[in-house]
Design a protein around this motif. Structure first.
Motif, PDB file in Angstrom:
ATOM      1  N   ALA A  60      -4.558 -64.254 -32.438  1.00 23.50           N
ATOM      2  CA  ALA A  60      -3.559 -63.195 -32.280  1.00 23.50           C
ATOM      3  C   ALA A  60      -4.293 -61.867 -32.267  1.00 23.50           C
ATOM      4  N   THR A  67       0.019 -57.450 -32.457  1.00 18.70           N
ATOM      5  CA  THR A  67       0.691 -58.639 -32.987  1.00 18.70           C
ATOM      6  C   THR A  67       0.003 -59.094 -34.267  1.00 18.70           C
ATOM      7  N   PRO A  80      -2.899 -64.734 -37.358  1.00 18.61           N
ATOM      8  CA  PRO A  80      -2.782 -63.269 -37.318  1.00 18.61           C
ATOM      9  C   PRO A  80      -3.136 -62.665 -38.671  1.00 18.61           C
TER      10      PRO A  80
END
Length: 245
Positions: A122, A126, A144
């Motif tokens: 990611a 984001t 992420p």
């Protein structure tokens, strides 16, 4: 027949639009949704959309079919993705990213099945990924820097990377192992740090039948840390929720 000729198809209408065909799938090179209104959806016999390049959501809504496969990046710069009950699969041979200006991106089922050992990560703005369904990893996946939320099953035989110690420190997750004896070796869940030859963080006892493996806590993380889950059994592992108090 439609030949994409390595170009980009952009849907930019102000009302509803449909990708329709008598075939079950439609293949594009790059696919961009930049609609001022309405929804892009599929119709006819189409159940799958295959994007050999980049899928970009700039504006408007894209309502997913049962299957979307992407070989390039997934970029959301303000569009709306309606995942429905379908699966998005990342299957490129080079590194891929889920990125764009959207801070949170939502999928139903997400599958990472890439060639050449490349990674899905990611990036951009984001920082959160929300999965309403399952996460299936056959290739490396870097989480992420914010939250990774998985409502369904987590099935993996490869590494994933918790990408930041600033969000949750310590980083704790719960794993339920559906352990069944396989051949001469008992079913067992093992959790390692950094690599399969790294520090063993926790090991589940041999089991026959379903059992809660428990929580795995890794201390304060100042840098990216790879976590390896190994299931020596013939049923799935599930990333579980914390047990009720």
């Amino acid at each position: 027949n439609f030949a994409h000729n390595n170009g980009t198809v952009t849907f930019n209408g102000s009302g509803d639009q449909t990708i329709s065909s008598n075939s079950a799938s439609k293949t594009f090179n790059n696919l961009t949704v930049s609609k001022s209104g309405g929804t892009l959806s599929v119709g006819g016999s189409i159940t799958a959309v295959d994007v050999n390049g980049t899928l970009t959501l700039n504006a408007g809504t894209f309502s997913a079919p049962s299957s979307v496969s992407v070989s390039g990046d997934w970029i959301n710069n303000g569009g709306t993705f309606t995942p429905g009950s379908g699966t998005v699969a990342f299957d490129g041979s080079v590194a891929q990213a889920i990125r764009g200006s959207a801070t949170t991106q939502t999928f139903n089922h997400l599958t990472v099945s890439k060639t050449g050992g490349s990674t899905l990560s990611a990036g951009g703005s984001t920082v959160n990924l929300t999965l309403n369904g399952d996460l299936t990893l056959y290739s490396p996946f870097t989480a992420p820097t914010g939250n990774l939320s998985v409502a369904g099953n987590w099935t993996t035989s490869v590494y994933f990377t918790h990408n930041s110690g600033t969000v949750e420190a310590p980083f704790t997750f719960f794993v339920r192992g559906e352990g069944l004896d396989v051949g001469p070796l008992p079913a067992m869940l093992k959790v390692y740090e950094t690599s399969i030859t790294g520090t063993e963080i926790m090991s589940g006892a041999a089991a026959s039948g379903s059992r809660m493996f428990g929580s795995v806590t890794i201390g304060s993380l100042s840098s990216a840390t790879t976590i390896v889950l190994r299931n020596r059994g013939d049923l799935d592992m599930t990333l579980d929720t914390a047990p009720a108090l």
